[in-house]
Scaffold this motif. Structure first.
Motif, short mmCIF file in Angstrom:
data_model
loop_
_atom_site.label_atom_id
_atom_site.label_comp_id
_atom_site.label_asym_id
_atom_site.label_seq_id
_atom_site.Cartn_x
_atom_site.Cartn_y
_atom_site.Cartn_z
N ARG A 91 0.67 -1.27 0.04
CA ARG A 91 -0.01 0.09 -0.08
C ARG A 91 0.98 1.29 0.00
O ARG A 91 0.54 2.27 -0.61
N VAL A 92 1.95 1.20 0.72
CA VAL A 92 2.84 2.37 0.68
C VAL A 92 3.38 2.78 -0.60
O VAL A 92 3.38 3.90 -1.08
N GLY A 93 3.85 1.60 -1.24
CA GLY A 93 4.17 1.82 -2.63
C GLY A 93 3.23 2.39 -3.63
O GLY A 93 3.53 3.23 -4.43
N TYR A 94 2.27 1.67 -3.48
CA TYR A 94 1.00 2.02 -4.51
C TYR A 94 0.57 3.51 -4.04
O TYR A 94 0.17 4.40 -5.15
N ARG A 95 0.44 3.95 -2.73
CA ARG A 95 0.07 5.32 -2.52
C ARG A 95 0.79 6.51 -2.95
O ARG A 95 0.56 7.48 -3.57
N THR A 96 2.01 5.94 -2.60
CA THR A 96 3.17 7.20 -2.66
C THR A 96 4.13 7.18 -3.79
O THR A 96 4.87 7.92 -4.21
N GLY A 97 4.27 5.97 -4.34
CA GLY A 97 5.23 5.62 -5.46
C GLY A 97 6.55 5.43 -5.09
O GLY A 97 7.25 5.33 -6.20
N ILE A 98 6.96 5.10 -3.91
CA ILE A 98 8.16 4.73 -3.41
C ILE A 98 8.49 3.62 -3.57
O ILE A 98 7.74 2.27 -3.66
#
Length: 464
Positions: A91-98
Motif C-alpha cells: 500500500r505504501v508503494g502504491y499510494r506514494t510511488g516509492i
C-alpha cells in the motif's frame, strides 16, 4: 524507465536517490501496468521447477505426508496469507510511488537501510545466479539435441541466458510485463499438459498414494503451511517495487485479488501437479519425474523449455528488480547500468558450485539464515506504516539530505535482530515466530527506549 525527476523532490536539499531514475517517487504518469499485466507477473513467477519440487515434497518414497485435501488447504491458507501480506505491504508503494529501499528508510533510517536492504538483495542475486545456471544447463540440453550433440557447453549457455535477461530487464517493467505475459501462457500450458497425462495414465497411482492417504492434520500440516508461505517471504517484503508500477484506481481489495487469483492458479496448480508427479513416478525431483511420464525422445526439449522459461520468469519478477534498486541506492548509478551490475554479480556468485549435491546442506542453511530476518522485517514495515504512522508518510522528508529519516533507527534494528534470534529456536516455524515477535517488540522498543530518537517524529509516540 525514463530518467525524470519528481517535481516534489527536485530541489537542492534532496538525497541523491531522489534524482535517480528508479528510486524517485513514481507519479500516475509513470505507471504502465494494468490488472491483466500485473496478474501475469505472479502467474509467470509461480510456475517453475522449484515450486513443483515443493509440491512433490509432500510425497516421499511413496508415502504422503499430507493427502490431497490437506495439501490443498495448506496451500490455500498459505496463499491467503501471502496475498494479505502483499496487499498490506504494497500500500505504501502504491499510494506514494516509492520503491522498497525507500520504504525501508521509513523504519530503519537512511544508514540502517544500507544494512537491511542487503538482507533482501544478496539472496536475490545468489538466486538469480542459481536460477540462471539451472536455466542455462536446460538451454544447453536444447542446443545439444538441436545440434545432434555437436554443441555441449553449459558455461556458454549460462552466460547467454544471463545476457538475455540483462537486455530484457534494461527496459524495466515494460519488458518484464511482456516476458511474463508470454511465460505465463507457455508455462501454464505445460502444467496443463502434465496434469492431463497424470490423470489419464496415472490416475490410480495418484489416488492410492496421495488422494486417499490418511496424511496428517498435526505439526506436519502447519509446517507445510509455513513452507508454502516462506517461498514468497522475500517477494512480498519488497511489494512496493511492484505496486508502484500498477496503474492508479485499484482499491485495496482489488489489489488483494490481483495477488490471490494468479498465485492461487499458478502456485496452487504447480503444488498439486508436483504432488501428483511424485505419487505417479516416485521421484521428488521433477527433473527426473517428468521424463518418467513420457515415452518420447524429445521429452528433454519439453522439460528444458519448461526450466528455461521458468528460470527467466522467476528472475524477472523476484531476483532482478530489487537488487538493482539496492545497487542504485549504494552507487546512485542509472537503472540500465545497475541492471548490468546485478547480472554480473549473479554470474560471479558461483552458482555451479551452489547447486551441487555436496553443497545442498550449506545452501539450505543459507536459506534458513536469511529467511529468519525476512519475517521480522516485513512485520516492522507493516507495524511502522499502519500503527505507528497511521498510513501517513512525508515523501519530501523521506528524500531530504540529513532529514528526519537520516541515520539509524536503533529500535527497528534491535527488534529485527532479537526477533530473528527467537526465530532460530524452532526453524520449521521460523518465519511466523520472527514475524509475531517483531510485531510485539518493535512498538514496545520504539515507545519505551531511545526517548530522544527523531524516528518518533510523525508517529503515535511523538509526544513521548
Amino acid at each position: 524507465m525514463a530518467d525524470k525527476k519528481n517535481n516534489k523532490t527536485s530541489h537542492e536539499n534532496v538525497d541523491a536517490a531522489a534524482q535517480t531514475d528508479s528510486l524517485r517517487s513514481f507519479g500516475p504518469e509513470d505507471r504502465k501496468i494494468g490488472a491483466l499485466g500485473y496478474m501475469t507477473l505472479w502467474i509467470g513467477d509461480g510456475v517453475n521447477m522449484g515450486n513443483m519440487t515443493l509440491g512433490a515434497s509432500v510425497v516421499v518414497a511413496g508415502i504422503a505426508t499430507l493427502n490431497i485435501w490437506q495439501t490443498m488447504l495448506a496451500a490455500f491458507i498459505a496463499i491467503g496469507i501471502i496475498s494479505t501480506l502483499f496487499a498490506l505491504n504494497d500500500r505504501v508503494g502504491y499510494r506514494t510511488g516509492i520503491p522498497y529501499v525507500s520504504q525501508l528508510k521509513i523504519s530503519f533510517g537512511e544508514k540502517g537501510t544500507l544494512i537491511s536492504s542487503l538482507l533482501r538483495a544478496v539472496p536475490a542475486v545468489i538466486w538469480y545466479g542459481i536460477q540462471s545456471w539451472i536455466g542455462g544447463t536446460a538451454l544447453n540440453e536444447i542446443f545439444k539435441i538441436v545440434s545432434d550433440g555437436s554443441f555441449d557447453n553449459p558455461a556458454i549457455t549460462f552466460v547467454i541466458l544471463l545476457i538475455i535477461q540483462i537486455l530484457l530487464s534494461m527496459k524495466g517493467f515494460e519488458s518484464i510485463k511482456w516476458v511474463e505475459s508470454v511465460a505465463s501462457v507457455v508455462l501454464m500450458g505445460i502444467i496443463a499438459t502434465v496434469f492431463v497425462v497424470l490423470v489419464k495414465d496415472h490416475g490410480q497411482a495418484v489416488s492410492d498414494i496421495w488422494v486417499n492417504s490418511e496424511g496428517s492434520w498435526g505439526l506436519p500440516f502447519f509446517g507445510y503451511v509455513m513452507v508454502f508461505l516462506g517461498n514468497y517471504a522475500a517477494i512480498f517484503l519488497s511489494a512496493a517495487d511492484y505496486s508502484r508500477e500498477l496503474k492508479t484506481g485499484y482499491s485495496d481489495k482489488k489489489r488483494g485479488l490481483l495477488y490471490f487469483a494468479p498465485i492461487l492458479i499458478a502456485y496452487g496448480s504447480v503444488i498439486m501437479v508436483g504432488a501428483m508427479l511424485a505419487s505417479a513416478t516416485g521421484y521428488t525431483n521433477p527433473a527426473l519425474g517428468l521424463p518418467a511420464l513420457f515415452d518420447n525422445l524429445y521429452i528433454d526439449i519439453f522439460i528444458s523449455v519448461f526450466i528455461v522459461f521458468g528460470s527467466i520468469a522467476v528472475n524477472m519478477v523476484a531476483n532482478i528488480v530489487t537488487p538493482t534498486y539496492v545497487i542504485q541506492l549504494f552507487t546512485k548509478l542509472n537503472y540500465k547500468i545497475s541492471v548490468t551490475i546485478t547480472g554480473l554479480l549473479a554470474m560471479i556468485s558461483f552458482p555451479w558450485l551452489l547447486v551441487q549435491d555436496s553443497n545442498a546442506k550449506g545452501l539450505d542453511m543459507f536459506v534458513l539464515i536469511y529467511s529468519a530476518f525476512l519475517g521480522p522485517m516485513v512485520a516492522i514495515m507493516i507495524m511502522e506504516y499502519y500503527l505507528l504512522r497511521k498510513q501517513k508518510v512525508d515523501v519530501d522528508e523521506l528524500y531530504k539530505k540529513n532529514g528526519d529519516f537520516s541515520g539509524f533507527n536503533s529500535a527497528a534494528i534491535i527488534a529485527m535482530l532479537v526477533s530473528a534470534g527467537l526465530a532460530f529456536i524452532f526453524v520449521d516455524l521460523a518465519w511466523i515466530i520472527g514475524f509475531v515477535s517483531a510485531l510485539i517488540l518493535y512498538p514496545l522498543i520504539t515507545k519505551f527506549a531511545f526517548k530522544g530518537s527523531k524516528f518518533k517524529k510523525g508517529t503515535i509516540f511523538e509526544k513521548n
